[in-house]
Structure formats: structure tokens, C-alpha cells
Design a protein around this motif. Structure first.
Motif, PDB file in Angstrom:
ATOM      1  N   LEU A 325       0.820  -1.206   0.000  1.00 49.62           N
ATOM      2  CA  LEU A 325       0.000   0.000   0.000  1.00 49.62           C
ATOM      3  C   LEU A 325       0.859   1.263   0.000  1.00 49.62           C
ATOM      4  O   LEU A 325       0.416   2.315  -0.480  1.00 49.62           O
ATOM      5  CB  LEU A 325      -0.934  -0.011   1.215  1.00 49.62           C
ATOM      6  CG  LEU A 325      -2.064   1.016   1.268  1.00 49.62           C
ATOM      7  CD1 LEU A 325      -2.958   0.911   0.039  1.00 49.62           C
ATOM      8  CD2 LEU A 325      -2.894   0.822   2.536  1.00 49.62           C
ATOM      9  N   THR A 326       2.087   1.180   0.509  1.00 54.32           N
ATOM     10  CA  THR A 326       2.939   2.374   0.600  1.00 54.32           C
ATOM     11  C   THR A 326       3.296   2.942  -0.774  1.00 54.32           C
ATOM     12  O   THR A 326       3.032   4.120  -1.041  1.00 54.32           O
ATOM     13  CB  THR A 326       4.197   2.064   1.420  1.00 54.32           C
ATOM     14  OG1 THR A 326       3.812   1.720   2.756  1.00 54.32           O
ATOM     15  CG2 THR A 326       5.115   3.268   1.478  1.00 54.32           C
ATOM     16  N   LYS A 337      -7.983   6.379  -6.224  1.00 51.75           N
ATOM     17  CA  LYS A 337      -8.466   5.032  -5.931  1.00 51.75           C
ATOM     18  C   LYS A 337      -7.335   4.018  -6.082  1.00 51.75           C
ATOM     19  O   LYS A 337      -6.556   4.092  -7.032  1.00 51.75           O
ATOM     20  CB  LYS A 337      -9.618   4.683  -6.865  1.00 51.75           C
ATOM     21  CG  LYS A 337     -10.802   5.668  -6.776  1.00 51.75           C
ATOM     22  CD  LYS A 337     -11.867   5.351  -7.793  1.00 51.75           C
ATOM     23  CE  LYS A 337     -12.983   6.383  -7.790  1.00 51.75           C
ATOM     24  NZ  LYS A 337     -13.730   6.430  -6.518  1.00 51.75           N
ATOM     25  N   ILE A 338      -7.288   3.075  -5.130  1.00 48.17           N
ATOM     26  CA  ILE A 338      -6.234   2.061  -5.120  1.00 48.17           C
ATOM     27  C   ILE A 338      -6.864   0.669  -5.059  1.00 48.17           C
ATOM     28  O   ILE A 338      -7.694   0.391  -4.185  1.00 48.17           O
ATOM     29  CB  ILE A 338      -5.292   2.240  -3.907  1.00 48.17           C
ATOM     30  CG1 ILE A 338      -4.594   3.611  -3.967  1.00 48.17           C
ATOM     31  CG2 ILE A 338      -4.254   1.123  -3.859  1.00 48.17           C
ATOM     32  CD1 ILE A 338      -3.783   3.935  -2.727  1.00 48.17           C
ATOM     33  N   PHE A 383      -2.487   1.721  11.917  1.00 44.89           N
ATOM     34  CA  PHE A 383      -2.203   3.125  11.630  1.00 44.89           C
ATOM     35  C   PHE A 383      -1.704   3.296  10.196  1.00 44.89           C
ATOM     36  O   PHE A 383      -2.108   4.225   9.482  1.00 44.89           O
ATOM     37  CB  PHE A 383      -1.160   3.645  12.629  1.00 44.89           C
ATOM     38  CG  PHE A 383      -0.536   4.956  12.250  1.00 44.89           C
ATOM     39  CD1 PHE A 383      -1.231   6.141  12.405  1.00 44.89           C
ATOM     40  CD2 PHE A 383       0.757   5.003  11.735  1.00 44.89           C
ATOM     41  CE1 PHE A 383      -0.651   7.357  12.057  1.00 44.89           C
ATOM     42  CE2 PHE A 383       1.337   6.202  11.385  1.00 44.89           C
ATOM     43  CZ  PHE A 383       0.631   7.386  11.542  1.00 44.89           C
ATOM     44  N   LEU A 384      -0.816   2.393   9.748  1.00 48.66           N
ATOM     45  CA  LEU A 384      -0.271   2.487   8.400  1.00 48.66           C
ATOM     46  C   LEU A 384      -1.361   2.307   7.341  1.00 48.66           C
ATOM     47  O   LEU A 384      -1.352   2.978   6.303  1.00 48.66           O
ATOM     48  CB  LEU A 384       0.838   1.450   8.205  1.00 48.66           C
ATOM     49  CG  LEU A 384       2.101   1.674   9.045  1.00 48.66           C
ATOM     50  CD1 LEU A 384       3.057   0.485   8.906  1.00 48.66           C
ATOM     51  CD2 LEU A 384       2.806   2.964   8.641  1.00 48.66           C
ATOM     52  N   PHE A 385      -2.296   1.410   7.604  1.00 46.61           N
ATOM     53  CA  PHE A 385      -3.450   1.275   6.709  1.00 46.61           C
ATOM     54  C   PHE A 385      -4.292   2.556   6.720  1.00 46.61           C
ATOM     55  O   PHE A 385      -4.640   3.101   5.676  1.00 46.61           O
ATOM     56  CB  PHE A 385      -4.340   0.106   7.157  1.00 46.61           C
ATOM     57  CG  PHE A 385      -3.976  -1.232   6.576  1.00 46.61           C
ATOM     58  CD1 PHE A 385      -4.033  -1.459   5.210  1.00 46.61           C
ATOM     59  CD2 PHE A 385      -3.597  -2.278   7.408  1.00 46.61           C
ATOM     60  CE1 PHE A 385      -3.710  -2.704   4.676  1.00 46.61           C
ATOM     61  CE2 PHE A 385      -3.274  -3.524   6.888  1.00 46.61           C
ATOM     62  CZ  PHE A 385      -3.333  -3.740   5.519  1.00 46.61           C
ATOM     63  N   LYS A 392      -7.696   8.138   0.602  1.00 43.12           N
ATOM     64  CA  LYS A 392      -7.922   7.549  -0.710  1.00 43.12           C
ATOM     65  C   LYS A 392      -8.833   6.333  -0.583  1.00 43.12           C
ATOM     66  O   LYS A 392      -8.860   5.687   0.458  1.00 43.12           O
ATOM     67  CB  LYS A 392      -6.583   7.151  -1.336  1.00 43.12           C
ATOM     68  CG  LYS A 392      -5.661   8.359  -1.494  1.00 43.12           C
ATOM     69  CD  LYS A 392      -4.214   8.008  -1.714  1.00 43.12           C
ATOM     70  CE  LYS A 392      -3.375   9.284  -1.661  1.00 43.12           C
ATOM     71  NZ  LYS A 392      -1.963   9.075  -1.943  1.00 43.12           N
ATOM     72  N   GLU A 393      -9.556   6.040  -1.639  1.00 39.81           N
ATOM     73  CA  GLU A 393     -10.407   4.849  -1.636  1.00 39.81           C
ATOM     74  C   GLU A 393      -9.546   3.631  -1.931  1.00 39.81           C
ATOM     75  O   GLU A 393      -8.841   3.585  -2.937  1.00 39.81           O
ATOM     76  CB  GLU A 393     -11.518   4.967  -2.677  1.00 39.81           C
ATOM     77  CG  GLU A 393     -12.450   3.762  -2.676  1.00 39.81           C
ATOM     78  CD  GLU A 393     -13.584   3.872  -3.680  1.00 39.81           C
ATOM     79  OE1 GLU A 393     -14.378   2.912  -3.773  1.00 39.81           O
ATOM     80  OE2 GLU A 393     -13.680   4.913  -4.366  1.00 39.81           O
ATOM     81  N   VAL A 394      -9.611   2.644  -1.043  1.00 35.31           N
ATOM     82  CA  VAL A 394      -8.793   1.438  -1.188  1.00 35.31           C
ATOM     83  C   VAL A 394      -9.699   0.215  -1.198  1.00 35.31           C
ATOM     84  O   VAL A 394     -10.543   0.050  -0.313  1.00 35.31           O
ATOM     85  CB  VAL A 394      -7.767   1.309  -0.043  1.00 35.31           C
ATOM     86  CG1 VAL A 394      -6.951   0.032  -0.204  1.00 35.31           C
ATOM     87  CG2 VAL A 394      -6.852   2.534   0.001  1.00 35.31           C
TER      88      VAL A 394
END
Length: 446
Positions: A325-326, A337-338, A383-385, A392-394
Motif C-alpha cells: 500500500l505504501t 483510488k487504489i 495506523f499504516l493502513f 484515498k479509496e482502497v
């Protein structure tokens, strides 16, 4: 459609152009997913940039390169002083695709040849996974050579448990991190670590002493080190001014890690280079090659980012898949969007993370609570998520069930249907495809 084919070989070509009944053209993009692959198609009217690792030539004979690396080092780890009474070799768990089965028997043979009076029973193999659960028998079968499991090479096998294993204490680093590692390696006269060098989202790069200073460390030590993840400099590919990485280097010195043996792998998990020597020197040399292969550049962020974590073991669980995700977030514009492709065959991967994240109604509430509370390992992954999903939309295409993903404040969606809907909503979006997201990073804009 603009597609940068990059360095794909004929066998690895990830897309084909074909006609369909409507007369329009679509492009099929093949991406790693678990132990297999997933194909997505995109109309050729859409702008798509495919980001993949740079060309790397795998070693023709990895074992010969391994032996050459041992021969080329200064030799101090094997030849200085008297014969060690005990040797410990730290190896990673199955989340790191190091060719342990190939290299480890040869390393053990070299140690016994160098120290003829040393007994094989005085060599310990410590399978270190940091805060991951200790390796079980099935995992050991996948990690270690059969000779270590059938008794023909009777080394001691220790499965590290960060919460329960006996520890050896070495004091504190200058940043206050308590240095305590599994006693099997902490008390050994000769300490060796085997690992791979990969980009890391806040350590900079893996490798060097990390396989001991994190892989075989206590939960207390890991927590103290990782709580610096939000400090300035704690970012992917940075080692010179990275407080997390510098802390690990110092810890390795305090522990007295004698020798690091590290490899850099290509996108097909084949060794490109083998390095052996002092942990910091090995890590720095390997980081240069890793950055050459996996460092990416872009002109501007994208509307949609499709990211494959790189397949198994990079997407073995949600906890590991987060690393993809990073770079996806780096490539995605604010409000974009991801789509993450991560099979997660072993589920969520961390009970502490799962128990923490499911307390909250939304990522915003989680972010607020995390930033106002004492640092907790496991919670840091939430937290990282959240620092991405709040902006952003994931959506995850995954084997995890929708309930489990929802408890993690994440959204599940079928990849092609999700992509089709986003293209419809955005009309003519710019799309980026990251083929090996967990190992890649964006070094700078072009």
C-alpha cells in the motif's frame, strides 16, 4: 493506451491486445496473485503506465556465488580467535523468500570444515520472524532443508517467540531501545544472520543485522525500535538519516553479530547478488543494487493505482500485504483510488493488529486514538493502513472473507468489477499498474 513494456522477457509479457465483438480493443494485464496470477483487462482508450522492476540478471549458479561471497570476505568471522564453543545462525521465516534450503547446508559444512573440533550439535538454527507466530512443523518443512529435520544433520532448531523465548540482554542503544534477543543466538560465540535485502517502508532497507535485531528480538525491543516509524527520515529506501535503521545498526553492534549473509532477489525471486561480511557493509552494498532494481520514478500521481503485492509470500497475509500500500499511495493522487491484489492465504496474519483495529468504527477514529496513545506493535499496522484509507479509496481483491476485511476497516471487491466501475465513474482516468508493489518504491519524480 500508452503502456511502457519495460524489461519484460517474451515469457513474462503481461499483456496482449485482442479484438472483441464490439470492435473495441482491450488489454489484458497479468499480475501475480498468491501462487498464481490474475488477469485484468482495460480498454485501450485508457492511459495506463505499467511499473515493474528494472532489468536484473539472475545468477547462473547461486550456490557458486554464495561460496564466492564467503571466500571474498575478510574471513574474520571464521578464522580469528579460537574455535567457538557454539554457533547460531539466524534465518527468516517463510514471509521472506530466501533460498535457505540451498544455502544453509553449505554454510554448515563450511563452518564444520573451518572448525574441525566443533560438533554439529553445537550449531543452532534460529528461525526468526520478529512478532510473527513461531514457525510450526509445517512451516519448518517449507523453510529448512530436510537434513535438519530428519536428524541426518542434528543442529539445534529454535523457533523464535518474541513474547516467550528466553532472551539475552545487551543494554540499550543511544536511542533507548532495550537490546534483547533470543538466548540461542545471544549466548552463541559466533553469531551469523542470513537474510534478503528488500526495501522497507520505514526501516529503509532490510538486511544486515535486522534478521537478529528484529527477527530474533523480544517484543519489547521491537516495539521500542518501531515506535520511531513516524519520525523524520523513517521512510522507504533511506538508510543514512533513518532513525529506525540506525537504531538497528547500533543494536547489531551491541549484540555482536559477526557475519551477515544477504541476497538481493529479482522479481521472480531468483538471486541476483550474494553478499557476505560485516552487517552494515553488507546491507549498504545490497541496498544499492535493490534500489537499482526496484526504484521507480513517475511524472505525476494517478487517478487509479492497481497494485499486485508480488504474489506469495509477499501477499501471504494481510499484515504482509500492507507493505504494497505504501508505493501505491505514493503513486495515487489525493482522493484517488487504489486496488490491491493480495490473496492472503494465511488470513490476517496478526491477532494483535486484528483485535486493535476492530475496536474502531472508522479509520479516522483509529488514527485519532493511535496518535494520542502509547505506541503498540500490531496497532502500528492499523495506523499504516488508516493513514492511506482516510485519504484515498482502497479496495482489496483477496481470498479473505468480507467480514474479516470489514473488521479491519477495509473494503473487499472483485478486481475487474471494481476497476470497471471506477473507469465508468472517472471517464478517462490515468491508471498506474504496480507489478511488485511490496518490493518497489518511488525514489523521485521525473
Amino acid at each position: 493506451m500508452f503502456i511502457d513494456k519495460g524489461n519484460l522477457s517474451q515469457e513474462e509479457t503481461c499483456y496482449i491486445v485482442k479484438g472483441i465483438d464490439t470492435g473495441s480493443i482491450i488489454v489484458d494485464i497479468k499480475l501475480k496473485y498468491g501462487s498464481d496470477s490474475l488477469v485484468l483487462n482495460i480498454p485501450d482508450s485508457i492511459s495506463v503506465d505499467i511499473f515493474e522492476p528494472n532489468e536484473a540478471s539472475p545468477l547462473a549458479d547461486p550456490l557458486a556465488a554464495f561460496l564466492n561471497a564467503l571466500d571474498a570476505m575478510d574471513g574474520s568471522a571464521f578464522t580469528s580467535g579460537s574455535t567457538p564453543k557454539s554457533v547460531a545462525i539466524a534465518v527468516p521465516d517463510e514471509t521472506r523468500p530466501l533460498p535457505i534450503k540451498l544455502f544453509l547446508p553449505v554454510l554448515i559444512e563450511r563452518i564444520l570444515k573451518t572448525f574441525p573440533s566443533l560438533k554439529v550439535e553445537d550449531i543452532s538454527i534460529v528461525v526468526g520472524g520478529g512478532l510473527h507466530p513461531p514457525a510450526d512443523s509445517a512451516q519448518l518443512q517449507r523453510i529448512l532443508p530436510s537434513s535438519l529435520l530428519d536428524g541426518s544433520c542434528p543442529c539445534k532448531i529454535v523457533c523464535h517467540d518474541a513474547k516467550n523465548s528466553p532472551m539475552t540482554y545487551f543494554g540499550e542503544t543511544s536511542r533507548g531501545t532495550p537490546v534483547e534477543v533470543n538466548a540461542a543466538i545471544g549466548t552463541a560465540d559466533l553469531k551469523i544472520v542470513m537474510g534478503m535485502i528488500d526495501v522497507h517502508q520505514f526501516v529503509g532497507f532490510t538486511g544486515g543485522s535486522k534478521g537478529v535485531a528484529i527477527g530474533c528480538a523480544s517484543a519489547r525491543m521491537i516495539t521500542a525500535n518501531h515506535k520511531m516509524l513516524a519520525k523524520e527520515g523513517a521512510s522507504a529506501a533511506n538508510i543514512e538519516s533513518n532513525p529506525v535503521r540506525q537504531d538497528l545498526n547500533e543494536a547489531g553492534e551491541l549484540i555482536g553479530v559477526n557475519l551477515a549473509i544477504n541476497v538481493v532477489l529479482d522479481a521472480s525471486k531468483k538471486p541476483v547478488i550474494v553478499l557476505a561480511g560485516k552487517p552494515v557493509d553488507v546491507m549498504k552494498a545490497g541496498a544499492v543494487e535493490t534500489a537499482r532494481i526496484y526504484g521507480l520514478k513517475m511524472k505525476e500521481p494517478y487517478d487509479i493505482v492497481i497494485a499486485s503485492c508480488g504474489g506469495n509470500p509477499k501477499d501471504i497475509c494481510l499484515y504482509q500485504a500492507q507493505k504494497g500500500l505504501t508505493p501505491a499511495a505514493q503513486a495515487c493522487k489525493e482522493g484517488g483510488k487504489i486496488l490491491i491484489l493480495a490473496e492472503c492465504s494465511q488470513g490476517i496474519g496478526d491477532d494483535v493488529y486484528h483485535d486493535y483495529v476492530k475496536q474502531f468504527p472508522c479509520p479516522h477514529a483509529l488514527m485519532k486514538a493511535f496518535q494520542s496513545s502509547e505506541f503498540r506493535m500490531g496497532a502500528h499496522k492499523a495506523f499504516l493502513f488508516a493513514r492511506v484509507t482516510t485519504k484515498k479509496e482502497v479496495v482489496f481483491h483477496t481470498a479473505l472473507d468480507e467480514k474479516a476485511l470489514s473488521e479491519c476497516l477495509l473494503k473487499k471487491g472483485e478486481a475487474q468489477a471494481t476497476l470497471n466501475q471506477w473507469i465508468k465513474e472517472l471517464k478517462s482516468p490515468r491508471i498506474a499498474v504496480l507489478k511488485n508493489a511490496n518490493s518497489s518504491f518511488f525514489s523521485s519524480n521525473e
